[in-house]
Scaffold this motif. Structure first.
Motif, PDB file in Angstrom:
ATOM      1  N   GLY A  79      27.691  44.092  48.079  1.00 48.96           N
ATOM      2  CA  GLY A  79      29.058  43.833  48.533  1.00 48.96           C
ATOM      3  C   GLY A  79      30.039  44.153  47.427  1.00 48.96           C
ATOM      4  O   GLY A  79      29.640  44.415  46.283  1.00 48.96           O
ATOM      5  N   ALA A  80      31.307  44.146  47.744  1.00 45.28           N
ATOM      6  CA  ALA A  80      32.351  44.425  46.754  1.00 45.28           C
ATOM      7  C   ALA A  80      33.419  43.342  46.847  1.00 45.28           C
ATOM      8  O   ALA A  80      33.673  42.771  47.914  1.00 45.28           O
ATOM      9  N   LEU A  81      34.043  43.067  45.716  1.00 43.98           N
ATOM     10  CA  LEU A  81      35.102  42.071  45.611  1.00 43.98           C
ATOM     11  C   LEU A  81      36.309  42.720  44.957  1.00 43.98           C
ATOM     12  O   LEU A  81      36.158  43.561  44.064  1.00 43.98           O
ATOM     13  N   ILE A  82      37.498  42.337  45.372  1.00 50.22           N
ATOM     14  CA  ILE A  82      38.716  42.896  44.795  1.00 50.22           C
ATOM     15  C   ILE A  82      39.542  41.767  44.205  1.00 50.22           C
ATOM     16  O   ILE A  82      39.726  40.718  44.831  1.00 50.22           O
ATOM     17  N   GLY A  83      40.012  41.964  42.968  1.00 53.47           N
ATOM     18  CA  GLY A  83      40.891  41.007  42.303  1.00 53.47           C
ATOM     19  C   GLY A  83      42.256  41.630  42.090  1.00 53.47           C
ATOM     20  O   GLY A  83      42.352  42.766  41.614  1.00 53.47           O
ATOM     21  N   VAL A  84      43.305  40.899  42.439  1.00 56.52           N
ATOM     22  CA  VAL A  84      44.685  41.390  42.339  1.00 56.52           C
ATOM     23  C   VAL A  84      45.463  40.504  41.376  1.00 56.52           C
ATOM     24  O   VAL A  84      45.518  39.281  41.549  1.00 56.52           O
ATOM     25  N   ASP A  85      46.056  41.119  40.366  1.00 57.34           N
ATOM     26  CA  ASP A  85      46.890  40.432  39.384  1.00 57.34           C
ATOM     27  C   ASP A  85      48.340  40.859  39.600  1.00 57.34           C
ATOM     28  O   ASP A  85      48.748  41.951  39.204  1.00 57.34           O
ATOM     29  N   ILE A  86      49.114  40.009  40.283  1.00 55.18           N
ATOM     30  CA  ILE A  86      50.539  40.265  40.464  1.00 55.18           C
ATOM     31  C   ILE A  86      51.278  39.573  39.327  1.00 55.18           C
ATOM     32  O   ILE A  86      51.211  38.352  39.182  1.00 55.18           O
ATOM     33  N   PRO A 375      37.140  41.953  27.969  1.00 57.33           N
ATOM     34  CA  PRO A 375      37.709  43.281  27.733  1.00 57.33           C
ATOM     35  C   PRO A 375      38.538  43.831  28.886  1.00 57.33           C
ATOM     36  O   PRO A 375      39.363  44.713  28.696  1.00 57.33           O
ATOM     37  N   THR A 376      38.318  43.321  30.087  1.00 56.91           N
ATOM     38  CA  THR A 376      39.073  43.778  31.250  1.00 56.91           C
ATOM     39  C   THR A 376      40.200  42.787  31.523  1.00 56.91           C
ATOM     40  O   THR A 376      40.419  41.855  30.746  1.00 56.91           O
ATOM     41  N   ASP A 377      40.938  42.961  32.604  1.00 51.38           N
ATOM     42  CA  ASP A 377      42.024  42.042  32.953  1.00 51.38           C
ATOM     43  C   ASP A 377      41.415  40.719  33.431  1.00 51.38           C
ATOM     44  O   ASP A 377      40.783  40.667  34.482  1.00 51.38           O
ATOM     45  N   PRO A 378      41.587  39.634  32.671  1.00 50.00           N
ATOM     46  CA  PRO A 378      40.937  38.372  33.070  1.00 50.00           C
ATOM     47  C   PRO A 378      41.470  37.827  34.386  1.00 50.00           C
ATOM     48  O   PRO A 378      40.747  37.129  35.100  1.00 50.00           O
ATOM     49  N   VAL A 379      42.729  38.132  34.719  1.00 47.79           N
ATOM     50  CA  VAL A 379      43.286  37.619  35.977  1.00 47.79           C
ATOM     51  C   VAL A 379      42.617  38.300  37.162  1.00 47.79           C
ATOM     52  O   VAL A 379      42.249  37.647  38.145  1.00 47.79           O
ATOM     53  N   CYS A 380      42.420  39.617  37.093  1.00 48.62           N
ATOM     54  CA  CYS A 380      41.703  40.316  38.169  1.00 48.62           C
ATOM     55  C   CYS A 380      40.289  39.769  38.323  1.00 48.62           C
ATOM     56  O   CYS A 380      39.810  39.546  39.449  1.00 48.62           O
ATOM     57  N   LEU A 381      39.624  39.541  37.200  1.00 47.50           N
ATOM     58  CA  LEU A 381      38.255  39.032  37.231  1.00 47.50           C
ATOM     59  C   LEU A 381      38.210  37.651  37.870  1.00 47.50           C
ATOM     60  O   LEU A 381      37.394  37.377  38.759  1.00 47.50           O
ATOM     61  N   GLY A 382      39.102  36.763  37.443  1.00 46.78           N
ATOM     62  CA  GLY A 382      39.139  35.429  38.027  1.00 46.78           C
ATOM     63  C   GLY A 382      39.499  35.459  39.497  1.00 46.78           C
ATOM     64  O   GLY A 382      38.925  34.728  40.309  1.00 46.78           O
ATOM     65  N   ALA A 383      40.459  36.315  39.866  1.00 46.31           N
ATOM     66  CA  ALA A 383      40.851  36.423  41.276  1.00 46.31           C
ATOM     67  C   ALA A 383      39.686  36.903  42.128  1.00 46.31           C
ATOM     68  O   ALA A 383      39.518  36.458  43.279  1.00 46.31           O
ATOM     69  N   ALA A 384      38.862  37.789  41.589  1.00 48.22           N
ATOM     70  CA  ALA A 384      37.690  38.260  42.341  1.00 48.22           C
ATOM     71  C   ALA A 384      36.719  37.120  42.619  1.00 48.22           C
ATOM     72  O   ALA A 384      36.085  37.083  43.683  1.00 48.22           O
ATOM     73  N   THR A 385      36.612  36.163  41.698  1.00 48.08           N
ATOM     74  CA  THR A 385      35.711  35.028  41.956  1.00 48.08           C
ATOM     75  C   THR A 385      36.249  34.144  43.077  1.00 48.08           C
ATOM     76  O   THR A 385      35.475  33.497  43.780  1.00 48.08           O
ATOM     77  N   PHE A 386      37.575  34.115  43.277  1.00 55.00           N
ATOM     78  CA  PHE A 386      38.120  33.357  44.408  1.00 55.00           C
ATOM     79  C   PHE A 386      37.713  34.010  45.729  1.00 55.00           C
ATOM     80  O   PHE A 386      37.435  33.324  46.714  1.00 55.00           O
ATOM     81  N   ALA A 387      37.684  35.344  45.731  1.00 54.41           N
ATOM     82  CA  ALA A 387      37.216  36.047  46.925  1.00 54.41           C
ATOM     83  C   ALA A 387      35.732  35.779  47.160  1.00 54.41           C
ATOM     84  O   ALA A 387      35.291  35.606  48.306  1.00 54.41           O
ATOM     85  N   LEU A 388      34.965  35.730  46.075  1.00 55.80           N
ATOM     86  CA  LEU A 388      33.536  35.426  46.199  1.00 55.80           C
ATOM     87  C   LEU A 388      33.337  34.021  46.753  1.00 55.80           C
ATOM     88  O   LEU A 388      32.519  33.806  47.660  1.00 55.80           O
ATOM     89  N   GLU A 389      34.099  33.069  46.239  1.00 57.66           N
ATOM     90  CA  GLU A 389      34.011  31.690  46.725  1.00 57.66           C
ATOM     91  C   GLU A 389      34.345  31.618  48.215  1.00 57.66           C
ATOM     92  O   GLU A 389      33.660  30.943  48.987  1.00 57.66           O
ATOM     93  N   GLY A 390      35.391  32.349  48.608  1.00 59.68           N
ATOM     94  CA  GLY A 390      35.768  32.358  50.014  1.00 59.68           C
ATOM     95  C   GLY A 390      34.708  32.979  50.893  1.00 59.68           C
ATOM     96  O   GLY A 390      34.437  32.499  51.999  1.00 59.68           O
TER      97      GLY A 390
END
Length: 414
Positions: A79-86, A375-390
């Protein structure tokens, strides 16, 4: 609010998958020891995740005097997850596989004044479309999109309740995004996203109590207490940027004066620099990113004005962090987000010295202050875990329409 049995099951499923992502491959026995769950519960949860295609069996390991233990690993392609940092100056989007490796990135620059919801929704939709196209994956493989937006948010309704830097009030952000994005959407803010990223992959991993200081246009503190994310009763914990640092000080977008954010957020740092040197060539009017980047280069070149600007900023930041150290007694304070990354070690050095001048000796002795190692955008990474949780919460439910999955209550991330 009392957690239901489904909430608890979702949290357990999430905890098991988090541990497998952190230490893959692993055995069911190791998972039980790491999570504190019974072996029978772990075996059931692993069976569910295998059936979903999120895990895969990868052989056996020898067990001292017993039967070989079966090993499981994350099925990265499951599967794939997307993280968005606005953020106030940009939109960044990253697409991850299930092992949370980045497969594609896209960014949209936000011009000054471009903060109306329809502008931001357009940028997010374009960037999400870009990463899916770059990764060359089928839309059906996208399990969800986690969206981080500054300010106070209602995760259940998908509403941005208050974003002071944009003067947003009760913006139905996920409903607006759902008109352009077909995947399940999950909303939170960068304080929580950064904290989860550090818990999973960064400086807070394995720590029980951590504070992740988010330094960008706005400022806040993500809190991990007792090994789990601390949200507060209305998902508003961490608004440290709007605590008072200077009585009757600088005006803040929130309506108060002297907030921490007005001295250590990017606009505050620009003002610190302007007060030192009104005609400084480092100042780029209306361009926070260019100014912070120029300041970083000037510090590296030992420019005295730049050094003084960072030192002054660190004095304010250190006083504010000392309050967090005294109040929360954390094991680690992590400086995160784009301003911290740009100013780096020189800022960290000055902050450590400033905190030492203000914090009580005993809690300070137990606290490490570090830059985020992610090394990557931590907000995108964290946001992706919210999608995983959902996605894990929706297991066994009927497919949700648009943002329904995002609007249902999820168990606290850990």
């Amino acid at each position: 609010m009392k957690r239901t049995s489904r909430d608890i099951r979702t949290a357990n499923r999430y905890g098991v998958l988090r541990q497998i992502i952190a230490a893959s491959p692993t055995s069911r026995q190791e998972l039980a020891a790491a999570t504190g769950l019974s072996l029978a519960t772990v075996a059931t949860l692993v069976g569910e995740l295998l059936e979903l295609g999120m895990l895969t069996e990868v052989g056996f390991e020898d067990s001292a005097g017993g039967r070989p233990r079966g090993l499981v690993a994350v099925n990265a392609s499951g599967g794939a997850l997307i993280g968005v940092d606005i953020a106030e100056t940009y939109v960044r989007v990253e697409l991850f596989d299930l092992a949370l490796n980045v497969l594609a990135r896209a960014a949209e620059h936000m011009r000054p004044g471009e903060s109306r919801p329809e502008h931001i929704v357009g940028h997010v939709a374009a960037a999400v479309g870009s990463v899916v196209a770059q990764a060359g994956i089928e839309g059906a493989r996208v399990l969800g999109v986690g969206v981080s937006v500054p300010g106070q948010v209602d995760r259940d309704t998908g509403i941005s309740e208050y974003a002071p830097n944009w003067d947003w009030h009760d913006v139905p952000l996920l409903d607006l995004l759902a008109e352009h994005i077909a995947y399940p959407l999950y909303l939170d803010n960068p304080l929580r996203a950064c904290a989860v990223a550090e818990l999973w992959f960064g400086a807070a991993r394995g720590r029980g109590d951590a504070v992740v200081v988010n330094l960008g246009t706005g400022v806040g503190a993500g809190l991990a207490l007792g090994g789990g994310l601390h949200r507060g009763v209305s998902n508003s914990a961490g608004e440290w940027g709007h605590t008072t640092l200077v009585l009757d000080g600088r005006p803040c977008h929130c309506g108060n004066h002297g907030c921490v954010e007005t001295y250590v957020g990017a606009p505050g740092i620009m003002l610190n620099l302007r007060e030192l040197s009104p005609d400084s060539p480092l100042l780029h009017a209306e361009d926070q990113t260019a100014t912070i980047d120029a300041l970083s280069r000037a510090v590296a070149a030992h420019d005295p004005v730049a050094l003084k600007a960072v030192r002054d900023t660190a004095r304010y930041l250190g006083a504010g962090i000392a309050d967090l150290v005294n109040l929360l007694n954390p094991e680690v304070v992590v400086l995160s987000s784009w301003v911290a990354a740009a100013l780096g070690e020189p800022l960290l050095h000055e902050v450590r010295e400033a905190v030492a001048r203000h914090a009580l000796r005993r809690p300070l002795a137990a606290t490490e202050i570090v830059l985020s190692p992610i090394p990557t955008d931590p907000v995108c990474l964290g946001a992706a875990t919210f999608a995983l949780e959902g996605a894990l919460q929706s297991v066994g439910q009927r497919p949700a329409k648009r943002t329904t999955a995002a609007k249902s209550r999820t168990a606290p991330a850990s």
